[in-house]
Design a protein around this motif. Structure first.
Motif, short mmCIF file in Angstrom:
data_model
loop_
_atom_site.label_atom_id
_atom_site.label_comp_id
_atom_site.label_asym_id
_atom_site.label_seq_id
_atom_site.Cartn_x
_atom_site.Cartn_y
_atom_site.Cartn_z
N CYS A 31 0.84 -1.20 0.00
CA CYS A 31 0.00 0.00 0.00
C CYS A 31 0.88 1.25 0.00
O CYS A 31 1.50 1.58 1.02
CB CYS A 31 -0.91 -0.03 1.24
N THR A 32 0.92 1.93 -1.14
CA THR A 32 1.81 3.10 -1.24
C THR A 32 1.37 4.21 -0.28
O THR A 32 2.21 4.90 0.28
CB THR A 32 1.89 3.61 -2.69
N GLY A 33 0.06 4.36 -0.06
CA GLY A 33 -0.43 5.38 0.89
C GLY A 33 0.13 5.13 2.28
O GLY A 33 0.63 6.05 2.94
N ASN A 34 0.09 3.88 2.75
CA ASN A 34 0.63 3.55 4.08
C ASN A 34 2.14 3.76 4.12
O ASN A 34 2.68 4.26 5.11
CB ASN A 34 0.35 2.08 4.44
N LEU A 35 2.82 3.36 3.05
CA LEU A 35 4.28 3.53 3.02
C LEU A 35 4.64 5.01 3.12
O LEU A 35 5.56 5.39 3.84
CB LEU A 35 4.87 2.91 1.74
N LEU A 36 3.86 5.85 2.43
CA LEU A 36 4.12 7.30 2.49
C LEU A 36 3.81 7.85 3.88
O LEU A 36 4.56 8.67 4.41
CB LEU A 36 3.26 8.03 1.44
N ARG A 37 2.69 7.37 4.48
CA ARG A 37 2.35 7.85 5.83
C ARG A 37 3.43 7.45 6.84
O ARG A 37 3.73 8.21 7.76
CB ARG A 37 0.96 7.34 6.25
N GLU A 38 4.03 6.27 6.63
CA GLU A 38 5.13 5.86 7.52
C GLU A 38 6.32 6.81 7.38
O GLU A 38 6.96 7.16 8.37
CB GLU A 38 5.61 4.44 7.17
N GLU A 39 6.59 7.24 6.14
CA GLU A 39 7.70 8.18 5.91
C GLU A 39 7.42 9.52 6.63
O GLU A 39 8.31 10.12 7.20
CB GLU A 39 7.90 8.45 4.40
N ILE A 40 6.15 9.94 6.60
CA ILE A 40 5.79 11.20 7.26
C ILE A 40 5.98 11.06 8.77
O ILE A 40 6.54 11.93 9.44
CB ILE A 40 4.33 11.60 6.92
N GLU A 70 9.97 -0.09 -4.85
CA GLU A 70 11.03 -1.07 -5.17
C GLU A 70 11.67 -1.56 -3.88
O GLU A 70 11.96 -2.76 -3.73
CB GLU A 70 12.08 -0.45 -6.11
N ASP A 71 11.86 -0.64 -2.95
CA ASP A 71 12.45 -0.99 -1.66
C ASP A 71 11.57 -2.03 -0.96
O ASP A 71 12.04 -3.07 -0.50
CB ASP A 71 12.54 0.31 -0.84
N VAL A 81 -0.85 -8.07 -2.61
CA VAL A 81 -2.03 -7.30 -2.98
C VAL A 81 -1.62 -5.83 -3.07
O VAL A 81 -1.15 -5.24 -2.10
CB VAL A 81 -3.23 -7.54 -2.03
N PHE A 82 -1.77 -5.27 -4.28
CA PHE A 82 -1.41 -3.88 -4.54
C PHE A 82 -2.61 -2.97 -4.27
O PHE A 82 -3.65 -3.13 -4.90
CB PHE A 82 -0.94 -3.70 -5.98
N ASP A 83 -2.43 -2.05 -3.36
CA ASP A 83 -3.51 -1.15 -2.94
C ASP A 83 -3.01 0.29 -3.11
O ASP A 83 -2.12 0.73 -2.39
CB ASP A 83 -3.82 -1.50 -1.46
#
Ligand code: AMP
Length: 217
Positions: A31-40, A70-71, A81-83
């Motif tokens: 989930c790219t949204g979650n990955l971004l929120r983790e970065e924030i 990619e990481d 599952v891609f979300d």
């Protein structure tokens, strides 16, 4: 199990369907949204870069998305599952290249189809546990949190996501129609199998259809 790409407008239930696949069939949630929120949360360089863009409901650049993706994909096992990705046709092209590079099996595409009014009701009522990420909804029976707006698991006070408001929803919905919806046809033309599920109905029925699709594959 077959890898799955979920395509749907904001709040159609990509997170809920992903959770179902993770809990019942051992999928990894990409989930790219979650990955971004983790970065924030970490206040990293990427986090600082994307915070403003995300709170406005705009798209983060394809380069940033593929750096974190990619990481993540280099360190996962099992079915995926891609979300929330791909969000546009360029990302779909980049993702296909990444599948080749990392030897990831071709996923099927599940398109979650839903009415705009229902989405808005969901967005306005959504509450999230800042600790475990569990999602609740004060507008739907059976999805209420504990009294006092607390998480049933952690007893933490729930929060509202920065982008869960009417103005941002309208921006995000339009961005979906303009950029993400065309991805369905693009992937179909690239030979991906595409399924559509009507998600205006109750969750158990939605889950049954998802299970039928992944068992059929
Ligand atoms: P989501 O959790 O999928 O609703 O994503 C929340 C926000 O993260 C979106 O509104 C975008 O700002 C950003 N985002 C998540 N995934 C992507 C992506 N694949 N491409 C661009 N922006 C993204």
């Amino acid at each position: 199990m077959i890898n799955v790409i979920l395509i749907a407008p904001p709040s159609a239930g990509k997170g809920t369907v992903s959770e179902y696949l993770v809990n019942n069939f051992d999928y990894s949630h990409i989930c790219t949204g979650n990955l971004l929120r983790e970065e924030i949360k970490k206040n990293s360089k990427i986090g600082k870069e994307v915070k403003d863009v995300m709170s406005k409901g705009l798209f983060v650049s394809d380069e940033v998305i593929f750096t974190i993706l990619e990481d993540k994909l280099s360190n996962v096992k099992g079915s995926l599952v891609f979300d929330g990705n791909p969000r546009n046709v360029t990302q779909a092209e980049m993702l296909i290249q990444l599948f080749d590079k990392l030897n990831i099996n071709k996923p099927c595409v599940i398109n979650l189809d839903i009415d705009k009014e229902l989405l808005l009701k969901r967005i306005i009522g959504r509450r999230i546990c800042p600790n475990c990420g569990r999602t609740y909804n004060i507008n739907f029976e059976g999805m209420h949190p504990l009294e006092g707006n607390l998480c049933k698991d952690c007893k933490e006070p729930l929060i509202i996501r920065d982008d869960d408001n009417v103005e941002t929803f309208n921006e995000r919905y339009q961005a979906y129609m303009d950029n993400t919806y065309p991805v369905i046809d693009y992937l179909k033309n690239q030979g991906f199998k595409v399924y559509t599920i009507d998600v205006n109905k109750e969750l158990p029925k939605v889950f049954n259809e998802v299970e039928e699709i992944i068992s059929e594959e």
